[in-house]
Design a protein around this motif. Structure first.
Motif, PDB file in Angstrom:
ATOM      1  N   PHE A   1       0.831  -1.204   0.000  1.00 39.24           N
ATOM      2  CA  PHE A   1       0.000   0.000   0.000  1.00 39.24           C
ATOM      3  C   PHE A   1       0.866   1.255   0.000  1.00 39.24           C
ATOM      4  O   PHE A   1       0.570   2.214  -0.712  1.00 39.24           O
ATOM      5  CB  PHE A   1      -0.941   0.018   1.205  1.00 39.24           C
ATOM      6  CG  PHE A   1      -1.778   1.264   1.270  1.00 39.24           C
ATOM      7  CD1 PHE A   1      -2.844   1.433   0.410  1.00 39.24           C
ATOM      8  CD2 PHE A   1      -1.485   2.276   2.166  1.00 39.24           C
ATOM      9  CE1 PHE A   1      -3.617   2.578   0.446  1.00 39.24           C
ATOM     10  CE2 PHE A   1      -2.242   3.435   2.208  1.00 39.24           C
ATOM     11  CZ  PHE A   1      -3.314   3.591   1.345  1.00 39.24           C
ATOM     12  N   ALA A   2       1.947   1.242   0.786  1.00 38.42           N
ATOM     13  CA  ALA A   2       2.833   2.407   0.836  1.00 38.42           C
ATOM     14  C   ALA A   2       3.471   2.645  -0.533  1.00 38.42           C
ATOM     15  O   ALA A   2       3.565   3.789  -0.991  1.00 38.42           O
ATOM     16  CB  ALA A   2       3.910   2.209   1.897  1.00 38.42           C
ATOM     17  N   LEU A   3       3.891   1.584  -1.210  1.00 40.43           N
ATOM     18  CA  LEU A   3       4.477   1.745  -2.541  1.00 40.43           C
ATOM     19  C   LEU A   3       3.431   2.174  -3.562  1.00 40.43           C
ATOM     20  O   LEU A   3       3.712   2.994  -4.445  1.00 40.43           O
ATOM     21  CB  LEU A   3       5.164   0.447  -2.971  1.00 40.43           C
ATOM     22  CG  LEU A   3       6.403   0.074  -2.165  1.00 40.43           C
ATOM     23  CD1 LEU A   3       6.952  -1.268  -2.621  1.00 40.43           C
ATOM     24  CD2 LEU A   3       7.468   1.154  -2.273  1.00 40.43           C
ATOM     25  N   TRP A   4       2.222   1.654  -3.443  1.00 42.14           N
ATOM     26  CA  TRP A   4       1.152   2.062  -4.355  1.00 42.14           C
ATOM     27  C   TRP A   4       0.816   3.539  -4.151  1.00 42.14           C
ATOM     28  O   TRP A   4       0.650   4.286  -5.109  1.00 42.14           O
ATOM     29  CB  TRP A   4      -0.089   1.200  -4.113  1.00 42.14           C
ATOM     30  CG  TRP A   4      -1.276   1.651  -4.897  1.00 42.14           C
ATOM     31  CD1 TRP A   4      -1.559   1.358  -6.195  1.00 42.14           C
ATOM     32  CD2 TRP A   4      -2.330   2.501  -4.435  1.00 42.14           C
ATOM     33  NE1 TRP A   4      -2.730   1.959  -6.570  1.00 42.14           N
ATOM     34  CE2 TRP A   4      -3.222   2.671  -5.500  1.00 42.14           C
ATOM     35  CE3 TRP A   4      -2.602   3.123  -3.225  1.00 42.14           C
ATOM     36  CZ2 TRP A   4      -4.370   3.432  -5.402  1.00 42.14           C
ATOM     37  CZ3 TRP A   4      -3.747   3.895  -3.120  1.00 42.14           C
ATOM     38  CH2 TRP A   4      -4.627   4.048  -4.202  1.00 42.14           C
ATOM     39  N   PHE A   5       0.733   3.954  -2.887  1.00 41.58           N
ATOM     40  CA  PHE A   5       0.426   5.348  -2.578  1.00 41.58           C
ATOM     41  C   PHE A   5       1.535   6.266  -3.077  1.00 41.58           C
ATOM     42  O   PHE A   5       1.267   7.361  -3.584  1.00 41.58           O
ATOM     43  CB  PHE A   5       0.207   5.512  -1.069  1.00 41.58           C
ATOM     44  CG  PHE A   5      -0.340   6.855  -0.692  1.00 41.58           C
ATOM     45  CD1 PHE A   5      -1.599   7.241  -1.103  1.00 41.58           C
ATOM     46  CD2 PHE A   5       0.405   7.739   0.065  1.00 41.58           C
ATOM     47  CE1 PHE A   5      -2.122   8.484  -0.761  1.00 41.58           C
ATOM     48  CE2 PHE A   5      -0.095   8.974   0.413  1.00 41.58           C
ATOM     49  CZ  PHE A   5      -1.359   9.356   0.002  1.00 41.58           C
TER      50      PHE A   5
ATOM     51  N   PHE B   1       2.631  12.591  -5.352  1.00 44.42           N
ATOM     52  CA  PHE B   1       3.954  13.196  -5.493  1.00 44.42           C
ATOM     53  C   PHE B   1       4.645  13.347  -4.143  1.00 44.42           C
ATOM     54  O   PHE B   1       5.824  13.053  -3.997  1.00 44.42           O
ATOM     55  CB  PHE B   1       3.827  14.563  -6.185  1.00 44.42           C
ATOM     56  CG  PHE B   1       5.137  15.269  -6.341  1.00 44.42           C
ATOM     57  CD1 PHE B   1       6.082  14.811  -7.251  1.00 44.42           C
ATOM     58  CD2 PHE B   1       5.440  16.375  -5.569  1.00 44.42           C
ATOM     59  CE1 PHE B   1       7.289  15.457  -7.399  1.00 44.42           C
ATOM     60  CE2 PHE B   1       6.649  17.023  -5.697  1.00 44.42           C
ATOM     61  CZ  PHE B   1       7.574  16.567  -6.615  1.00 44.42           C
ATOM     62  N   PHE B   2       3.912  13.783  -3.125  1.00 40.74           N
ATOM     63  CA  PHE B   2       4.508  14.000  -1.812  1.00 40.74           C
ATOM     64  C   PHE B   2       4.891  12.679  -1.143  1.00 40.74           C
ATOM     65  O   PHE B   2       5.919  12.588  -0.481  1.00 40.74           O
ATOM     66  CB  PHE B   2       3.569  14.820  -0.924  1.00 40.74           C
ATOM     67  CG  PHE B   2       3.335  16.200  -1.462  1.00 40.74           C
ATOM     68  CD1 PHE B   2       4.377  17.126  -1.481  1.00 40.74           C
ATOM     69  CD2 PHE B   2       2.114  16.569  -1.984  1.00 40.74           C
ATOM     70  CE1 PHE B   2       4.180  18.399  -1.999  1.00 40.74           C
ATOM     71  CE2 PHE B   2       1.911  17.834  -2.495  1.00 40.74           C
ATOM     72  CZ  PHE B   2       2.953  18.757  -2.502  1.00 40.74           C
ATOM     73  N   ALA B   3       4.079  11.654  -1.346  1.00 43.74           N
ATOM     74  CA  ALA B   3       4.435  10.341  -0.816  1.00 43.74           C
ATOM     75  C   ALA B   3       5.669   9.812  -1.542  1.00 43.74           C
ATOM     76  O   ALA B   3       6.534   9.179  -0.933  1.00 43.74           O
ATOM     77  CB  ALA B   3       3.271   9.370  -0.959  1.00 43.74           C
ATOM     78  N   PHE B   4       5.771  10.077  -2.847  1.00 43.89           N
ATOM     79  CA  PHE B   4       6.952   9.677  -3.602  1.00 43.89           C
ATOM     80  C   PHE B   4       8.204  10.365  -3.062  1.00 43.89           C
ATOM     81  O   PHE B   4       9.254   9.741  -2.920  1.00 43.89           O
ATOM     82  CB  PHE B   4       6.767  10.007  -5.089  1.00 43.89           C
ATOM     83  CG  PHE B   4       8.016   9.818  -5.897  1.00 43.89           C
ATOM     84  CD1 PHE B   4       8.458   8.548  -6.220  1.00 43.89           C
ATOM     85  CD2 PHE B   4       8.754  10.913  -6.322  1.00 43.89           C
ATOM     86  CE1 PHE B   4       9.616   8.365  -6.960  1.00 43.89           C
ATOM     87  CE2 PHE B   4       9.908  10.745  -7.054  1.00 43.89           C
ATOM     88  CZ  PHE B   4      10.345   9.468  -7.379  1.00 43.89           C
ATOM     89  N   LEU B   5       8.089  11.662  -2.763  1.00 40.73           N
ATOM     90  CA  LEU B   5       9.236  12.380  -2.199  1.00 40.73           C
ATOM     91  C   LEU B   5       9.648  11.789  -0.847  1.00 40.73           C
ATOM     92  O   LEU B   5      10.836  11.629  -0.566  1.00 40.73           O
ATOM     93  CB  LEU B   5       8.916  13.869  -2.058  1.00 40.73           C
ATOM     94  CG  LEU B   5       8.811  14.672  -3.348  1.00 40.73           C
ATOM     95  CD1 LEU B   5       8.432  16.108  -3.039  1.00 40.73           C
ATOM     96  CD2 LEU B   5      10.106  14.609  -4.114  1.00 40.73           C
TER      97      LEU B   5
END
Length: 99
Positions: A21-25, A30-34
């Motif tokens: 879920f964390a990787l999907w989110f 964009f902010f989760a990717f950062l």
């Protein structure tokens, strides 16, 4: 820490779902990717630092002067012959036809 996270994810389905879920989110935000990128960069930096520190400790434990006996110049040395293994490029493919 990520190594522990991966081990937990492999042992428990709940941790695996949370990691996925964390990787999907992170893939959709964009902010989760950062945040995930910064976490991975910090983890890589720490692991490199730990590896260099471990290597430095191993180097300090090694003997300073290692004596290596030189090989005699007149030793009978036979040259090695190259042996080529059969590869898929050389061996024809078996297609099942007689042609």
């Amino acid at each position: 820490m990520p190594k522990q996270l991966v081990l937990k994810a492999m042992k428990s389905p709940g941790w695996l779902v949370a990691l996925c879920f964390a990787l999907w989110f992170a893939a959709h935000s964009f902010f989760a990717f950062l945040f995930v990128s910064a976490t991975v960069a910090i983890w890589i930096k720490r692991s490199i630092k730990a590896a260099l520190k471990e290597e430095k400790v191993e180097d300090s434990k090694a003997p300073a002067h290692a004596v290596v006996a030189p090989a005699p110049a007149d030793a009978n040395v036979t040259p090695l012959k190259r042996q080529y293994a059969k590869s898929a490029v050389v061996v024809p493919l078996k297609t099942g036809t007689d042609d």
